[in-house]
Every structure is written in structure tokens, then in C-alpha cells.
Design a protein around this motif. Structure first.
Motif, mmCIF file in Angstrom:
data_model
loop_
_atom_site.group_PDB
_atom_site.id
_atom_site.type_symbol
_atom_site.label_atom_id
_atom_site.label_comp_id
_atom_site.label_asym_id
_atom_site.label_seq_id
_atom_site.Cartn_x
_atom_site.Cartn_y
_atom_site.Cartn_z
ATOM 1 N N VAL A 471 33.002 26.369 47.484
ATOM 2 C CA VAL A 471 33.141 24.935 47.215
ATOM 3 C C VAL A 471 32.693 24.082 48.398
ATOM 4 C CG1 VAL A 471 34.944 25.170 45.466
ATOM 5 C CG2 VAL A 471 35.608 24.980 47.867
ATOM 6 N N THR A 472 31.839 24.639 49.248
ATOM 7 C CA THR A 472 31.410 23.862 50.422
ATOM 8 C C THR A 472 30.321 22.843 50.079
ATOM 9 O OG1 THR A 472 29.874 25.631 50.989
ATOM 10 C CG2 THR A 472 31.983 25.620 52.143
ATOM 11 N N GLY A 473 29.578 23.113 49.004
ATOM 12 C CA GLY A 473 28.462 22.212 48.684
ATOM 13 C C GLY A 473 28.845 21.156 47.668
ATOM 14 N N GLN A 474 27.875 20.322 47.331
ATOM 15 C CA GLN A 474 28.068 19.312 46.287
ATOM 16 C C GLN A 474 28.400 20.006 44.970
ATOM 17 O OE1 GLN A 474 28.826 16.202 47.462
ATOM 18 N NE2 GLN A 474 27.766 15.582 45.576
ATOM 19 N N LYS A 475 27.607 21.079 44.700
ATOM 20 C CA LYS A 475 27.810 21.863 43.484
ATOM 21 C C LYS A 475 28.612 23.111 43.842
ATOM 22 C CE LYS A 475 25.179 19.512 40.612
ATOM 23 N NZ LYS A 475 25.929 18.782 39.585
ATOM 24 N N MET A 476 29.459 23.541 42.953
ATOM 25 C CA MET A 476 30.194 24.789 43.170
ATOM 26 C C MET A 476 29.246 25.963 42.910
ATOM 27 S SD MET A 476 33.782 23.866 41.269
ATOM 28 C CE MET A 476 33.089 22.857 39.964
ATOM 29 N N ALA A 477 29.455 27.069 43.622
ATOM 30 C CA ALA A 477 28.581 28.228 43.438
ATOM 31 C C ALA A 477 29.421 29.479 43.188
ATOM 32 C CB ALA A 477 27.704 28.418 44.664
ATOM 33 N N MET A 478 29.109 30.186 42.112
ATOM 34 C CA MET A 478 29.826 31.415 41.777
ATOM 35 C C MET A 478 29.377 32.527 42.712
ATOM 36 S SD MET A 478 32.024 32.939 39.825
ATOM 37 C CE MET A 478 32.319 31.716 38.540
ATOM 38 N N LEU A 479 30.345 33.210 43.367
ATOM 39 C CA LEU A 479 29.980 34.243 44.335
ATOM 40 C C LEU A 479 30.300 35.659 43.858
ATOM 41 C CD1 LEU A 479 31.240 32.666 47.694
ATOM 42 C CD2 LEU A 479 28.910 32.703 46.801
ATOM 43 N N TYR A 480 31.455 35.841 43.259
ATOM 44 C CA TYR A 480 31.900 37.217 43.044
ATOM 45 C C TYR A 480 32.951 37.253 41.956
ATOM 46 C CZ TYR A 480 32.807 42.060 44.378
ATOM 47 O OH TYR A 480 32.909 43.421 44.377
ATOM 48 N N GLU A 481 33.076 38.426 41.354
ATOM 49 C CA GLU A 481 34.073 38.605 40.304
ATOM 50 C C GLU A 481 34.840 39.893 40.580
ATOM 51 O OE1 GLU A 481 32.278 38.761 36.449
ATOM 52 O OE2 GLU A 481 34.176 38.331 35.460
ATOM 53 N N ALA A 482 36.156 39.817 40.575
ATOM 54 C CA ALA A 482 36.978 41.008 40.834
ATOM 55 C C ALA A 482 38.022 41.130 39.735
ATOM 56 C CB ALA A 482 37.661 40.888 42.195
ATOM 57 N N PHE A 483 38.532 42.326 39.588
ATOM 58 C CA PHE A 483 39.519 42.566 38.530
ATOM 59 C C PHE A 483 40.828 43.040 39.148
ATOM 60 C CE2 PHE A 483 35.254 43.168 36.949
ATOM 61 C CZ PHE A 483 35.240 42.211 35.953
ATOM 62 N N THR A 484 41.898 42.683 38.520
ATOM 63 C CA THR A 484 43.209 43.104 39.005
ATOM 64 C C THR A 484 44.077 43.491 37.829
ATOM 65 O OG1 THR A 484 44.318 40.999 38.770
ATOM 66 C CG2 THR A 484 43.128 41.353 40.830
ATOM 67 N N GLU A 485 45.130 44.202 38.163
ATOM 68 C CA GLU A 485 46.117 44.506 37.140
ATOM 69 C C GLU A 485 46.881 43.234 36.811
ATOM 70 O OE1 GLU A 485 48.111 48.411 37.419
ATOM 71 O OE2 GLU A 485 47.241 48.361 39.408
ATOM 72 N N PRO A 486 47.625 43.248 35.688
ATOM 73 C CA PRO A 486 48.388 42.055 35.356
ATOM 74 C C PRO A 486 49.382 41.738 36.461
ATOM 75 C CG PRO A 486 48.491 43.679 33.587
ATOM 76 C CD PRO A 486 47.854 44.337 34.747
ATOM 77 N N GLU A 487 49.618 40.463 36.726
ATOM 78 C CA GLU A 487 48.759 39.406 36.284
ATOM 79 C C GLU A 487 48.814 38.350 37.342
ATOM 80 O OE1 GLU A 487 49.720 37.583 32.400
ATOM 81 O OE2 GLU A 487 48.826 35.775 33.170
ATOM 82 N N PRO A 488 47.713 38.118 38.031
ATOM 83 C CA PRO A 488 47.738 37.072 39.046
ATOM 84 C C PRO A 488 47.917 35.711 38.385
ATOM 85 C CG PRO A 488 45.847 38.506 39.341
ATOM 86 C CD PRO A 488 46.430 38.805 37.984
ATOM 87 N N HIS A 489 49.079 35.119 38.558
ATOM 88 C CA HIS A 489 49.288 33.774 38.036
ATOM 89 C C HIS A 489 48.777 32.784 39.046
ATOM 90 C CE1 HIS A 489 51.768 34.660 34.482
ATOM 91 N NE2 HIS A 489 52.043 35.755 35.150
#
Ligand code: RUQ
Ligand code: CUA
Length: 633
Positions: A471-489
Motif C-alpha cells: 500500500v505504499t503507492g497510489q495504487k494498491m499492488a497484490m504481492l502474495y497469497e498464503a493459506f492458513t488453517e481456520p481461521e484468521p479473523h
């Protein structure tokens, strides 16, 4: 194609990861890795041996645990057991942690909250709530272990609206999700919900030195379902806010009955006034807790109308702007805390509900920002921007906080700056330090409820997905995707260097009365049918490694891991006794087993500790009880 990307990534990494001024032997990729430069691969790649720049503490939902990951790599580093036993660390097996867990073997962790000093993270504690059994836990960031579980909190049911930490960790503030007849244990027919049921806001006091939590006071509320909240800071220090759903006070088919009203009430709580009320004795004791009736003690609680079944309410880093998301309307409602104070002073109220003044909505609303469908939570980057999660749209919307120009005010579409797709159905999101006075403002983690098909198939029970966004730029940039067990609220992000973790318990600090450090101090003592063992674990043996008992004995083992070397962990697993305790270097733990079965039970070290780890084993023998004793039974 793939190859060229890899080359770019490693080239960029090579350029970025020059050695900085880290202490010898301590490499931190983060120092060189600033969000915003390079490809997503380069920005998230932390080379083997390098370290992340931030800790990410995820709640583990109904797993009862907390997950620790690193940012920007998003690698899972460890799991901190909190509300459920965890054989990997022996949590819930030794006497100390068994006592902490009490009668419960699960919890539902929703919102971790870091301790603060002067409105900034101080790196001491992480508090987490248990939505299921009304508890609150304190994790120390010195050893990343749970040190206290408080609760079930009296008079409070469904501890969902926490853990909200005040500016100097005076309190962790809690609100009840479910209303019940009070005090707990009293029966009332749910048909009489409006009359017989109540909700509660609780101030959980935190000892400034030890961090020990205790119930300070409570404020009785109507039976609304309190939802997410936040604490004030700066001008709003001393205040806290919670949204609610079900101002309708319905008790069945809530999906329809609790969504009738155009607006629900948020609670605006002056917790310093609550402290004063307690000091002046304006309370009644309920289940041992001083409880304030806000109808009798003016100035403690106000209601603020918020449209339409709101969920989250978040205070910005300045402490002035408060953003609430109404799940059933496509806007974020922005309130000005200065106007809230002025309205309270002028008694600019639109009505009263059960003796609690309702602040006039129009007088304090700054504007409704059209963020999109299904707004839930809002985070801040400290540069005047807000980020709202949109569950229905599967999007994060970036928008500009007030003050707005006249032109912007006339058309708030103009303050909506960017949108980014997330996969899918985002719940919470977190920007590092968003709830402090100075957010880090570089990374955002989107915690998505559904991951459908974004990973290798693992059958019907699917993980959650978390996406790292720059979120450093004007536009947001997608960097990475990770998976976890249930459930990060929800999650908290803290700079790695703000945390000072030990890796070995210093021998000098071990105050366990039965710790032993030398073979000559170990031993077995029998007292009637009680057998007490002082044992030490050292590469690669247990001393003693033979324990003789008989049927009916109560066996207690105090085991000390005498190692003072990092990562030199031993465990003791006893075959067919449902017992596994893991002991960290310098730690002593106590375990108890009742000898109900006769025979010979091998025990062994469960943590691979040395070349001769396999040889680290022993025998527990259990002879049949003497005949006279058996006959007497
Ligand atoms: S709530 S998805 Cu348990 Cu935190 Cu908002
Ligand atoms: Cu000790 Cu393996």
C-alpha cells in the motif's frame, strides 16, 4: 516465461539484499526489502537464512491458537497454543498449562491486540479473546507463550468485542456479543429477552509491571449484540467504541428480525468516567464485579446511531476520525470525534434509550463514503488514507480520510482512490500499526473467508487465504497469497526489531521449586501412594531413566531441561499414558499421571535433539497393587 521471471526475481533480490548494519549472525531481509520496489516476487522473497521484516500474528479462530508468520514472505513460523491443547509444544499436558485451560479444550480466537505505550506498540504482550468461552489470554512476546487466561469473564457472554487495548495498556476492553439473563446461571425464557437479558461492556485491568489481567469494572447495557470496536487515542484517548447489531432486541430468526431498523446503536464509552464512577462507589456488585448502571451514572455511556447493521468501527491514527461499516449499505460512515464531544457537551441528543442519551447522528457525521458492497472493517496507513474490506464485493477500497475539500464533500466518490480484488469474501484486513498513532503503512494483509480453488485441492475442508498487498503507492499492488488453517479473523503486525524474544530460559531465572541441574540432585521419593520424581533432560538422556511404581500410585515428574543452548528442546512422551510434555532449554515442567494400568511403559524424548536422540528413552514400571489392597477395594 517462468524462467525469466525467476531470473528477474533473483537479480532484484541480489541487488536488494546487500548486508546492512545488522548485528553479526543476524541477517534481516527486511532492512533491505522496502515495499514498493521490484516485482512482487522480489518484494516478497526472503532468501534462505534471511529474516522477515515484520511479525504477523494471526488469530487461529476455533483452532484456539495464534499463528505467527513473517512479512513479507508470509511464511508460517510457529503456532502459539492458547485455548486448546497442542501436543507439539506439550501445551495442556503439564500441570501449569492444564490449570490455565481449566475445563475447556477449545476456544475461538478472533482479535489479537498488541500492548501499547503512548499509543505505540511496546512489544511486550499480545492479548487475544475467546469468543466461545468468554476468556481473554495474555501472550508474552518475551517467550511467545501464553502466560494467563482470564475467565470465563463474569456477566459477559460471547467475548467477541475484544481485545481492544487502550493507549497505555491500562485496559483491554471487552463487549459481549450475546446477551443472557444475569447473573449467569439464572434462568429466563428467551421470550422475555428485552426485559430479562442484558449485555455488558467490561474493562479488564492490566497490571503495568506484570501484565496480569483482572476484571476492573463493567457497564450494564441493553441486550444488543455488541460487535467490533476500537479504542480512542489522542483527542479520543479515554474513550472506546463498539458497533452493535440487533438494536431491535430480537431473540430468534435474527437474519430477518435484527435487520429491520435503519440504524443500530454504537456504544460510545468514556472509560475514564467509568473508573471515576467505581471510585465514587456508584456501582452494584454483580457476581463480585463492580457494575455501573449507565442510566444512573450519566457520562459513562452514549449511543450513536449507525446505518445499517454495522460490523466494524475503527479509530484513525489521529484519534479524530471514526469509520464504521454497515454491512447492508455500500458506504463507510465517517464520524468526527470532535463533533461527538461537542454534541455531548451541548446535550445535542436525538433521544434517549433506557436512560442512555442517543447522540444526534446528523450532528456528528462527517460523511458517507461510497466504498462498495458489504463494508466490514477499516484500517489506516498514517498518510491520511483508509482501507475498507468489502465482504460482498471481494474488494479492498482505498479512500481518503477527512478533512475533505468542499468539492470532495459535494461528491464523496472523489475520495475513493483505488480498489483491488481479493480472493474471496474478505473479512478483516490489517495494516501494520493501524490501531497505533503511527502505522507502518507499507503492507496490508487481506484475510479472506473463502479460498475456493486458489490452491491444490485438499478435499472439502478448505483453508483460508490471506493476501499481502503493498500500500505504499497510489495504487494498491497484490504481492502474495498464503493459506492458513481456520481461521484468521484478525491479525496484528509489528516490526521485528520491536520484539525482544529470548531463546533460552536463563538458569538463574528458573524459580521452579523442583528444578534440578545436576545428576546428584535428581531422584525419586515415595510418600504413601505418591511418587515424586525430580528428573533432568540433557543430550541424550533422562536422569533417572527408570521409574518404579505400582498400580494406584500418583506419579508426579518435575522435569528440567538443563540445556542452555538455543533450539535444544527435549520432550517426554510416555507410551499409552496420553502424556507428552515438551521442555524448552532452561525450563522445568511438572506432569502428573495416575497409574491405572499395570505393565512396563517406555518413555522417550519426542523432540529430535541430537545424534543419539533415539537413545534418549527409559522405562516406567507399574506393578500390580499388593493383594491386600486389591482385596480391600
Ligand atoms: S469479526 S470479519 Cu469476529 Cu472480527 Cu469482522
Ligand atoms: Cu532429547 Cu530428543
Amino acid at each position: 516465461m517462468k524462467k525469466s521471471l525467476l531470473i528477474t526475481a533473483s537479480l532484484a533480490t541480489a541487488l536488494l539484499s546487500f548486508p546492512g548494519c545488522n548485528p553479526p549472525g543476524q541477517k534481516s531481509a527486511g532492512d533491505a526489502k522496502t515495499a514498493g520496489a521490484g516485482t512482487p516476487a522480489a518484494r516478497t522473497y526472503v532468501a534462505p537464512g534471511d529474516k522477515d521484516e515484520y511479525y504477523l500474528f494471526y488469530s487461529g479462530g476455533h483452532s484456539g491458537q495464534v499463528y505467527v508468520a513473517g512479512i513479507p514472505s508470509m511464511r508460517h513460523i510457529s503456532t502459539i497454543p492458547v485455548f486448546a491443547p497442542y501436543p507439539a509444544t506439550g501445551y495442556g499436558f503439564d500441570e501449569e498449562t492444564k490449570k490455565m485451560l481449566g475445563d475447556y479444550s477449545w476456544g475461538d480466537v478472533h482479535h489479537p491486540g498488541l500492548s501499547k505505550k503512548d499509543g505505540l506498540y511496546d512489544g511486550r504482550f499480545l492479548f487475544v479473546n475467546d469468543n466461545a468461552n468468554n476468556r481473554l489470554a495474555r501472550i508474552s512476546l518475551t517467550d511467545f507463550k501464553t502466560h494467563q487466561i482470564l475467565g470465563p469473564i463474569p456477566n459477559s457472554s460471547g467475548n467477541h468485542g475484544s481485545s481492544f487495548v487502550t493507549e497505555n495498556t491500562e485496559y483491554v476492553l471487552v463487549a459481549s456479543r450475546f446477551s443472557v439473563p444475569l447473573p449467569k446461571g439464572r434462568y429466563a425464557d428467551p421470550k422475555d429477552y428485552e426485559k430479562e437479558f442484558n449485555g455488558m461492556v467490561s474493562g479488564i485491568k492490566v497490571d503495568p509491571q506484570s501484565g496480569e489481567m483482572s476484571v476492573g469494572w463493567q457497564i450494564l447495557t441493553p441486550p444488543f449484540d455488541w460487535d467490533l470496536g476500537s479504542t480512542g487515542k489522542g483527542p479520543s484517548d479515554g474513550w472506546a467504541f463498539w458497533t452493535s447489531y440487533n438494536t431491535e432486541m430480537a431473540h430468534e430468526t435474527l437474519e430477518a428480525t435484527s435487520t429491520q431498523g435503519e440504524r443500530d446503536y454504537a456504544a460510545v464509552v468514556n472509560w475514564r468516567a467509568a473508573e471515576v464512577a467505581v471510585k465514587e462507589g456508584k456501582i452494584t456488585l454483580l457476581d463480585g464485579v463492580p457494575v455501573i448502571d449507565p442510566a444512573k451514572v450519566p457520562g459513562v455511556l452514549y449511543f450513536l446511531p449507525i446505518p445499517k447493521s454495522p460490523h466494524g468501527i475503527d479509530t484513525d491514527p489521529s484519534g479524530r476520525w471514526i469509520a464504521a461499516g454497515g454491512k447492508l449499505q455500500p458506504v463507510a460512515s465517517v464520524f468526527d470525534f470532535n463533533k461527538i464531544l461537542a454534541a455531548i457537551e451541548k446535550k445535542d441528543f436525538e433521544s434517549e434509550f433506557r436512560g442512555v442519551p442517543v447522540i444526534r447522528y446528523e450532528s456528528v457525521l462527517e460523511g458517507s463514503v461510497p466504498v462498495g458492497l458489504g463494508p466490514l472493517h477499516t484500517q489506516f496507513d498514517g498518510r491520511g488514507n483508509a482501507y475498507t474490506s468489502l465482504y460482498i464485493e471481494s474488494v479492498v477500497t482505498k479512500w481518503k480520510l477527512p478533512p475533505w475539500t468542499a468539492e470532495e464533500k459535494a461528491d464523496l466518490n472523489k475520495v475513493v482512490l483505488d480498489k483491488i480484488d481479493v480472493h474471496y469474501n474478505i473479512g478483516h484486513l490489517v495494516v501494520g500499526g493501524s490501531d497505533t498513532k503511527k502505522p507502518y503503512g507499507d503492507y496490508l494483509v487481506a484475510m479472506n473467508k473463502l479460498s475456493k480453488g486458489r490452491h491444490l485441492s485438499v478435499g472439502p475442508s478448505q483453508p483460508e487465504s490471506s493476501q499481502l498487498i503493498d500500500v505504499t503507492g497510489q495504487k494498491m499492488a497484490m504481492l502474495y497469497e498464503a493459506f492458513t488453517e481456520p481461521e484468521p479473523h484478525f491479525a496484528q503486525i509489528i516490526k521485528a526489531d520491536a520484539v525482544n524474544a529470548i531463546e533460552v530460559y536463563p538458569k538463574a531465572d528458573n524459580k521452579h521449586p523442583h528444578a534440578v541441574w545436576e545428576a546428584k540432585d535428581t531422584g525419586i521419593v515415595r510418600n504413601g501412594n505418591k511418587v515424586e520424581v525430580k528428573m533432568m533432560a540433557i543430550r541424550s538422556r533422562f536422569i533417572p531413566d527408570r521409574i518404579d511404581t505400582q498400580e494406584g500410585d500418583e506419579l508426579t515428574i518435575h522435569i528440567t531441561n538443563v540445556e542452555q543452548t538455543t533450539d535444544m528442546i527435549h520432550g517426554i512422551g510416555i507410551i499409552e499414558q496420553n502424556m507428552n510434555v515438551v521442555i524448552d532449554p532452561g525450563e522445568t515442567k511438572t506432569l502428573k499421571v495416575k497409574m491405572t494400568k499395570t505393565g512396563v511403559f517406555p518413555f522417550y524424548c519426542t523432540n529430535f535433539c541430537s545424534a543419539l536422540h533415539q537413545e534418549m528413552q527409559g522405562y516406567l514400571t507399574v506393578k500390580p497393587a499388593p493383594v491386600a489392597e486389591t482385596a480391600a477395594k
